[in-house]
Design a protein around this motif. Structure first.
Motif, PDB file in Angstrom:
ATOM      1  N   LEU A 298      81.732  45.356  48.577  1.00  0.00           N
ATOM      2  CA  LEU A 298      82.677  46.404  48.193  1.00  0.00           C
ATOM      3  C   LEU A 298      82.274  47.076  46.888  1.00  0.00           C
ATOM      4  N   ILE A 299      81.967  46.263  45.871  1.00  0.00           N
ATOM      5  CA  ILE A 299      81.594  46.811  44.556  1.00  0.00           C
ATOM      6  C   ILE A 299      80.289  47.597  44.645  1.00  0.00           C
ATOM      7  N   SER A 300      79.314  47.049  45.361  1.00  0.00           N
ATOM      8  CA  SER A 300      78.009  47.714  45.482  1.00  0.00           C
ATOM      9  C   SER A 300      78.126  49.041  46.209  1.00  0.00           C
ATOM     10  N   THR A 301      78.993  49.117  47.203  1.00  0.00           N
ATOM     11  CA  THR A 301      79.179  50.353  47.968  1.00  0.00           C
ATOM     12  C   THR A 301      79.666  51.487  47.078  1.00  0.00           C
ATOM     13  N   PHE A 302      80.552  51.174  46.126  1.00  0.00           N
ATOM     14  CA  PHE A 302      81.154  52.207  45.280  1.00  0.00           C
ATOM     15  C   PHE A 302      80.366  52.487  43.996  1.00  0.00           C
ATOM     16  N   TYR A 303      79.653  51.476  43.468  1.00  0.00           N
ATOM     17  CA  TYR A 303      79.067  51.630  42.137  1.00  0.00           C
ATOM     18  C   TYR A 303      77.538  51.576  42.096  1.00  0.00           C
ATOM     19  N   ILE A 304      76.883  51.156  43.173  1.00  0.00           N
ATOM     20  CA  ILE A 304      75.409  51.098  43.188  1.00  0.00           C
ATOM     21  C   ILE A 304      74.891  52.189  44.124  1.00  0.00           C
ATOM     22  N   LYS A 305      74.278  53.208  43.559  1.00  0.00           N
ATOM     23  CA  LYS A 305      73.847  54.360  44.352  1.00  0.00           C
ATOM     24  C   LYS A 305      72.813  54.010  45.407  1.00  0.00           C
ATOM     25  N   SER A 306      71.893  53.114  45.053  1.00  0.00           N
ATOM     26  CA  SER A 306      70.801  52.783  45.970  1.00  0.00           C
ATOM     27  C   SER A 306      71.237  51.863  47.106  1.00  0.00           C
ATOM     28  N   TYR A 307      72.458  51.314  47.026  1.00  0.00           N
ATOM     29  CA  TYR A 307      72.922  50.347  48.030  1.00  0.00           C
ATOM     30  C   TYR A 307      73.000  50.973  49.423  1.00  0.00           C
ATOM     31  N   ALA A 308      73.456  52.214  49.495  1.00  0.00           N
ATOM     32  CA  ALA A 308      73.634  52.885  50.791  1.00  0.00           C
ATOM     33  C   ALA A 308      72.309  53.128  51.505  1.00  0.00           C
ATOM     34  N   SER A 309      71.227  53.251  50.730  1.00  0.00           N
ATOM     35  CA  SER A 309      69.913  53.539  51.331  1.00  0.00           C
ATOM     36  C   SER A 309      69.183  52.282  51.799  1.00  0.00           C
ATOM     37  N   LEU A 310      69.746  51.114  51.542  1.00  0.00           N
ATOM     38  CA  LEU A 310      69.099  49.866  51.943  1.00  0.00           C
ATOM     39  C   LEU A 310      69.225  49.649  53.444  1.00  0.00           C
ATOM     40  N   THR A 311      68.296  48.867  53.994  1.00  0.00           N
ATOM     41  CA  THR A 311      68.382  48.494  55.404  1.00  0.00           C
ATOM     42  C   THR A 311      69.495  47.459  55.577  1.00  0.00           C
ATOM     43  N   LYS A 312      69.853  47.163  56.807  1.00  0.00           N
ATOM     44  CA  LYS A 312      70.917  46.193  57.081  1.00  0.00           C
ATOM     45  C   LYS A 312      70.566  44.816  56.518  1.00  0.00           C
ATOM     46  N   ILE A 313      69.314  44.381  56.728  1.00  0.00           N
ATOM     47  CA  ILE A 313      68.883  43.073  56.216  1.00  0.00           C
ATOM     48  C   ILE A 313      68.897  43.052  54.697  1.00  0.00           C
ATOM     49  N   GLN A 314      68.461  44.167  54.076  1.00  0.00           N
ATOM     50  CA  GLN A 314      68.455  44.235  52.615  1.00  0.00           C
ATOM     51  C   GLN A 314      69.870  44.168  52.055  1.00  0.00           C
ATOM     52  N   ARG A 315      70.828  44.812  52.723  1.00  0.00           N
ATOM     53  CA  ARG A 315      72.220  44.751  52.266  1.00  0.00           C
ATOM     54  C   ARG A 315      72.785  43.337  52.401  1.00  0.00           C
ATOM     55  N   ILE A 316      72.428  42.650  53.483  1.00  0.00           N
ATOM     56  CA  ILE A 316      72.877  41.263  53.665  1.00  0.00           C
ATOM     57  C   ILE A 316      72.307  40.380  52.560  1.00  0.00           C
ATOM     58  N   GLU A 317      71.015  40.568  52.270  1.00  0.00           N
ATOM     59  CA  GLU A 317      70.394  39.763  51.211  1.00  0.00           C
ATOM     60  C   GLU A 317      70.985  40.115  49.852  1.00  0.00           C
ATOM     61  N   TRP A 318      71.249  41.402  49.629  1.00  0.00           N
ATOM     62  CA  TRP A 318      71.871  41.851  48.381  1.00  0.00           C
ATOM     63  C   TRP A 318      73.198  41.121  48.162  1.00  0.00           C
ATOM     64  N   ASN A 319      74.019  41.083  49.211  1.00  0.00           N
ATOM     65  CA  ASN A 319      75.336  40.437  49.122  1.00  0.00           C
ATOM     66  C   ASN A 319      75.215  38.919  48.968  1.00  0.00           C
ATOM     67  N   SER A 320      74.263  38.319  49.692  1.00  0.00           N
ATOM     68  CA  SER A 320      74.090  36.861  49.624  1.00  0.00           C
ATOM     69  C   SER A 320      73.590  36.433  48.248  1.00  0.00           C
ATOM     70  N   ARG A 321      72.805  37.285  47.604  1.00  0.00           N
ATOM     71  CA  ARG A 321      72.349  36.965  46.250  1.00  0.00           C
ATOM     72  C   ARG A 321      73.495  37.051  45.242  1.00  0.00           C
ATOM     73  N   GLY A 322      74.496  37.854  45.556  1.00  0.00           N
ATOM     74  CA  GLY A 322      75.700  37.866  44.732  1.00  0.00           C
ATOM     75  C   GLY A 322      76.404  36.519  44.792  1.00  0.00           C
ATOM     76  N   ILE A 323      76.433  35.927  46.003  1.00  0.00           N
ATOM     77  CA  ILE A 323      77.029  34.598  46.173  1.00  0.00           C
ATOM     78  C   ILE A 323      76.281  33.563  45.351  1.00  0.00           C
ATOM     79  N   SER A 324      74.956  33.546  45.480  1.00  0.00           N
ATOM     80  CA  SER A 324      74.156  32.525  44.789  1.00  0.00           C
ATOM     81  C   SER A 324      74.242  32.671  43.273  1.00  0.00           C
TER      82      SER A 324
END
Length: 275
Positions: free
Chosen positions: A53-79
């Motif tokens: 949610l936060i990345s969608t609104f505040y990280i400009k490059s997030y929307a241009s990532l592939t589906k796998i990259q977005r999943i990894e982006w979010n999972s790294r937030g967890i870790s």
């Protein structure tokens, strides 16, 4: 508008019942391992959604990532969130709490535990289960076999320590190494955002070098030295726990040295390009 007396009393009654339920069952010692693991998994899901949610609104490059990259982006937030939580808790137990102090005469150090120490390990088990599940579900997109091995060994060791109450001091010593996780994740974020040539990327590499040296090399040496000093207590552990105290840190230490070699090569390469 005033609340009717009967309604207020009913609400207060339900509140008391809920508190009794939490104290008597969810946070009671026999249930603590299970509720903390489930809570850890639930928190992973919550952090995943918040990161998205936060990345969608505040990280400009997030929307241009592939589906796998977005999943990894979010999972790294967890870790990263787990790493901050467990590092703070581990530092407290290893260096500040009296629970595992040599001055504490309440039993052998290898058999000491508390409700808080069990809870912390349970949250970590929940995280390792959730993260390992994602690794296997999307294998090898989120990481190769070395990550699967790392999470499997860590999860088994932490779970055994949590359920048995054995070797929790050494488990928390090893978990301090999670302090390097946010820096590693930040490096991936910078790389993915196209900032590989930035000063932030170089500073991140230097921070990783020193944090890895301290938390994953020197700290492991201190852990083995502590085991040597308290071997008369370690040997009284169950054979499975005894083997975990030596086998898991040894395997992780070898992996840490291999990764540290790659970190040094990468940092030297980056510094040479700067010159």
């Amino acid at each position: 508008m005033a609340v009717p007396r009967k309604t207020a009393m009913a609400i207060k009654s339900y509140q008391n019942q809920a508190e009794d339920l939490v104290k008597s069952y969810l946070l009671a010692d026999p249930f603590m391992p299970y509720t903390s693991v489930i809570g850890g998994i639930f928190l992973c899901k919550m952090v995943y959604d918040l990161t998205q949610l936060i990345s969608t609104f505040y990280i400009k490059s997030y929307a241009s990532l592939t589906k796998i990259q977005r999943i990894e982006w979010n999972s790294r937030g967890i870790s990263s969130i787990h790493a901050i939580f467990i590092t703070v808790l581990s530092l407290y137990f290893v260096f500040w709490s009296d629970l595992f102090s040599d001055q504490q005469l309440a039993g052998l150090v290898t058999f000491r535990s508390s409700s808080l120490s069990v809870f912390g390990l349970g949250v970590s088990v929940g995280y390792f289960c959730a993260d390992l599940g994602m690794l296997l579900w999307l294998y090898p997109s989120l990481g190769g076999m070395e990550y699967v091995l790392h999470h499997s060994l860590a999860g088994i060791a932490v779970a055994y320590s949590m359920f048995s109450g054995e070797g929790q001091l050494y488990t928390y010593m090893i978990l301090i190494s999670e302090i390097t996780t946010p820096e590693i994740n930040m490096r991936w974020y910078l790389d993915t955002a196209g900032m590989k040539r930035s000063s932030a990327y170089l500073i991140n590499g230097i921070v990783i070098f020193f944090s890895w040296l301290g938390a994953r090399i020197l700290l492991f040496g201190y852990m083995f030295y502590h085991v040597y000093l308290h071997y008369d207590q370690v040997i009284q552990m169950h054979i499975f726990g005894y083997m975990l105290v030596f086998a898991v840190p040894a395997v992780l230490a070898i992996m840490n040295l291999m990764w540290f070699g790659k970190i040094i090569k990468g940092l030297i390469k980056q510094l040479s390009k700067r010159q």
